[in-house]
Write a protein that holds these residues in place. Sequence first.
Motif, PDB file in Angstrom:
ATOM      1  N   ASP A  83       7.137  -2.386 -25.131  1.00 59.90           N
ATOM      2  CA  ASP A  83       7.945  -3.237 -26.010  1.00 59.90           C
ATOM      3  C   ASP A  83       9.412  -2.811 -26.044  1.00 59.90           C
ATOM      4  OD1 ASP A  83       5.664  -4.560 -26.616  1.00 59.90           O
ATOM      5  OD2 ASP A  83       5.299  -3.455 -28.490  1.00 59.90           O
ATOM      6  N   GLU A  84       9.681  -1.589 -25.616  1.00 57.55           N
ATOM      7  CA  GLU A  84      11.067  -1.113 -25.645  1.00 57.55           C
ATOM      8  C   GLU A  84      11.765  -1.231 -24.296  1.00 57.55           C
ATOM      9  OE1 GLU A  84      11.198   2.790 -27.376  1.00 57.55           O
ATOM     10  OE2 GLU A  84      10.116   2.122 -29.172  1.00 57.55           O
ATOM     11  N   LEU A  87      15.315  -2.506 -24.028  1.00 50.10           N
ATOM     12  CA  LEU A  87      16.441  -1.617 -24.355  1.00 50.10           C
ATOM     13  C   LEU A  87      17.051  -0.982 -23.104  1.00 50.10           C
ATOM     14  CD1 LEU A  87      14.975   0.175 -27.508  1.00 50.10           C
ATOM     15  CD2 LEU A  87      16.603  -1.714 -27.421  1.00 50.10           C
ATOM     16  N   PHE A 568      15.875 -12.999 -25.883  1.00 55.60           N
ATOM     17  CA  PHE A 568      16.579 -13.243 -27.146  1.00 55.60           C
ATOM     18  C   PHE A 568      17.221 -14.618 -27.212  1.00 55.60           C
ATOM     19  CE2 PHE A 568      17.146  -8.494 -26.710  1.00 55.60           C
ATOM     20  CZ  PHE A 568      16.185  -8.171 -27.653  1.00 55.60           C
ATOM     21  N   ARG A 615      24.430  -8.533 -32.546  1.00 57.46           N
ATOM     22  CA  ARG A 615      23.856  -7.206 -32.316  1.00 57.46           C
ATOM     23  C   ARG A 615      22.504  -7.077 -33.012  1.00 57.46           C
ATOM     24  NH1 ARG A 615      28.081  -3.600 -29.982  1.00 57.46           N
ATOM     25  NH2 ARG A 615      27.849  -4.523 -27.931  1.00 57.46           N
ATOM     26  N   SER A 616      22.410  -7.590 -34.242  1.00 61.48           N
ATOM     27  CA  SER A 616      21.134  -7.375 -34.921  1.00 61.48           C
ATOM     28  C   SER A 616      20.042  -8.290 -34.372  1.00 61.48           C
ATOM     29  CB  SER A 616      21.263  -7.456 -36.441  1.00 61.48           C
ATOM     30  OG  SER A 616      21.788  -8.688 -36.799  1.00 61.48           O
ATOM     31  N   THR A 618      19.699  -8.956 -31.235  1.00 57.70           N
ATOM     32  CA  THR A 618      19.370  -8.577 -29.856  1.00 57.70           C
ATOM     33  C   THR A 618      19.154  -7.065 -29.721  1.00 57.70           C
ATOM     34  OG1 THR A 618      21.712  -8.333 -29.257  1.00 57.70           O
ATOM     35  CG2 THR A 618      20.742 -10.497 -28.906  1.00 57.70           C
ATOM     36  N   GLN A 619      18.719  -6.442 -30.788  1.00 58.45           N
ATOM     37  CA  GLN A 619      18.488  -5.000 -30.795  1.00 58.45           C
ATOM     38  C   GLN A 619      19.698  -4.235 -30.274  1.00 58.45           C
ATOM     39  OE1 GLN A 619      14.645  -3.623 -29.501  1.00 58.45           O
ATOM     40  NE2 GLN A 619      13.692  -5.598 -29.923  1.00 58.45           N
ATOM     41  N   GLY A 620      20.868  -4.771 -30.586  1.00 59.18           N
ATOM     42  CA  GLY A 620      22.094  -4.054 -30.229  1.00 59.18           C
ATOM     43  C   GLY A 620      22.592  -4.301 -28.817  1.00 59.18           C
ATOM     44  N   ILE A 621      21.890  -5.121 -28.054  1.00 61.37           N
ATOM     45  CA  ILE A 621      22.181  -5.201 -26.624  1.00 61.37           C
ATOM     46  C   ILE A 621      23.179  -6.295 -26.248  1.00 61.37           C
ATOM     47  CG2 ILE A 621      21.172  -5.722 -24.375  1.00 61.37           C
ATOM     48  CD1 ILE A 621      18.606  -4.465 -25.401  1.00 61.37           C
TER      49      ILE A 621
END
Length: 651
Positions: A83-84, A87, A568, A615-616, A618-621
Amino acid sequence: MRCFTVLGPSQTGKSTLVDKLGSLEGAAKKSVTPYGLGVAEFSFMGENWCALDASGSIEALAHTQDALLASDACILCVSPNPDEAVLAAPYLRVVEASGTPCIIFINKIDEPKGRIRDIIAALQDYCGHPLVMRQVPIREGDQIVGVIDLISERAWRYREGQTSTLVKIPEELIEREHEARAELLEHLSEFDDWLLEELIEDHEPANDAVFSISTRVLRENKVMPVMVGAASHNNGVMRLMKALRHEAPPVAALRKRLAAASGAKETALMAVGFHAYHRQNVGKTVLLRALDGGLKQGAQLGGSGLGALQEPGSGKAAGSGDQEPGQVFAAVKSDHLTAPSVLTADKAVATPDWTTAPTPMVERVLAPENERDETKLSGTLAKIAETDQGLTVTQEEGTGAQLVAVQGPVHLRDLIRTLSEVFKIAVSERPPSAAYRETITKKAEVHYRHRKQTGGAGQFADVKLSIHPNGRGDGFTFDETVKGGAVPRNFIPAVEAGAREALAKGPLGFQVIDAGVTLTDGQHHSVDSNEFAFRAAGRMGVHQALGEAAPVLMQPIYRIEFHIPSVFSGSLVPIVSSFKGQVLGFDRDDSARGWDVFRALIPGHALDELSHSLRSATQGIGWFSREFDHFEELYGKEADAIVRAHGNGAE
Ligand SMILES: Nc1nc2c(ncn2[C@@H]2O[C@H](COP(=O)(O)OP(=O)(O)O)[C@@H](O)[C@H]2O)c(=O)[nH]1
Ligand SMILES: [Mg+2]
């Protein structure tokens, strides 16, 4: 000296891994730069190595990219949780763009979160290179207790905190090993005709041959091998280091890559500058990697003599003898150098396109706490921007204050800290005010007479003006239909100049755009009329006309290009709508697998909050770039509030 970068998302164990790699044979010499780049120098099996431990903050991506400029190869350190995988997408993107040979290290397999194959499959969504599993895990219960290497077909059992022991391949894994090895060979055979024939003829290729093919294929950057381990337990660390030792290309390959990207002659390239920063009392330090031997103090590099060279890990003066090719140095008192840079003796040549920093999303106006620091601040920001590609410095429209664009809140905080600690300038920050305008919505006509009697000579000018809205983007126009010299020719330019002055600040308090002024008639006086008088009449007349022409506020609208992993994409439409934006469409990003490019129009005042929302979501990406598109009318309460805050209503 050989050099590699360890990069990847935050908290995946990069620093732990660099630590363990560096201490396989005694202690490494280590340091960390103010931008968070760790440098570890160590020796391994008779060779000198430098590992660059890149920051896992997405806001530091420009520095991570630059580290690749100096690297023979890189290790992308990832979490074992499928799931990560997303990142890791920004890192896969820069690695692929840079053409740096890469080994993927799935760390923390002491805390498995899924099957290794699932992680690889999830990563493959963001990677154009085939990901090739090089090891299969040996499991006992839900623990991974060792690995089988698919090339040497040897099995290792992990030992806590120590190098692993060679064991027999467990019976029950023999079939699984064969399967995985067949898959590995199939991948490699895509890049090797001999191997392809062997496989077609059902021959079992010798391990030596497979090993050399896999080395060549990594050096040519055709695949990304995947290895596993647990850095904090020292598991898989020796395997990884041995793979690097055998398979990472020599510095000559990096030099060739850089020559191809810059168009410069390979033999002329002497060094790269891959990181730079300022320290109090020391000045600028530039980290260099020699692409050849012979880099030493006083030598010509980038058009000027080199200042002192230090070992970056220890900070000690580098020896004065001939240096080995590929050596990494910290250069001080070499102010002519910057990073990223590719250097010949005489100059800096073009750096590869992929070293361009990500577009900074957040804009802030910086003001010195002490007014006397104003010039010092602008000079210092320019200096910092030289060592920090992720930062751009311009001036705010209207106020002329220092406007910085940064990668995010952490970057901003670090910048303010550097200003205060290194350069002794305390600053405050605020968001820039959006560049509003106003325009008129109907015609108006005025008759204005400027008359003054001051002592002897008087002033007299009389004008009849009409003002009308122009088409959007047509700007200011000026016409005249004066008959019979009512306003003498030579005074007409003065009327136009006065009109322009009036438009600089309209009734709402903003610059007036897209309005046309026509001088229709007037009167003059043979003694008292002059340019000054007609200019004043033009200014006052237009000022009065604007008030009667139903002015309306105009807000800037930006064309925004979002870059986000495709997973996203669904979250973007609601974000764009929440800022009253307009979606223009989206496409796959041809330059990066698994990414989309999404275009929208967004009001300027929303851009700051937009960066947070993006950012929030898209997990900061995700990130965006902006380009001014047009001005648009804004009515009602929202407009009133802006006029009160920034326009003529402001206190
Ligand atoms: N369980 C486990 N934890 C690890 C492993 N490697 C690193 N860690 C831990 O993960 C955390 C983050 O490690 P660090 O090296 O700072 O990660 P970085 O942000 O990628 O540099 C630390 O608490 C480490 O002790 C590992 O292989 N297994
Ligand atoms: Mg770290």
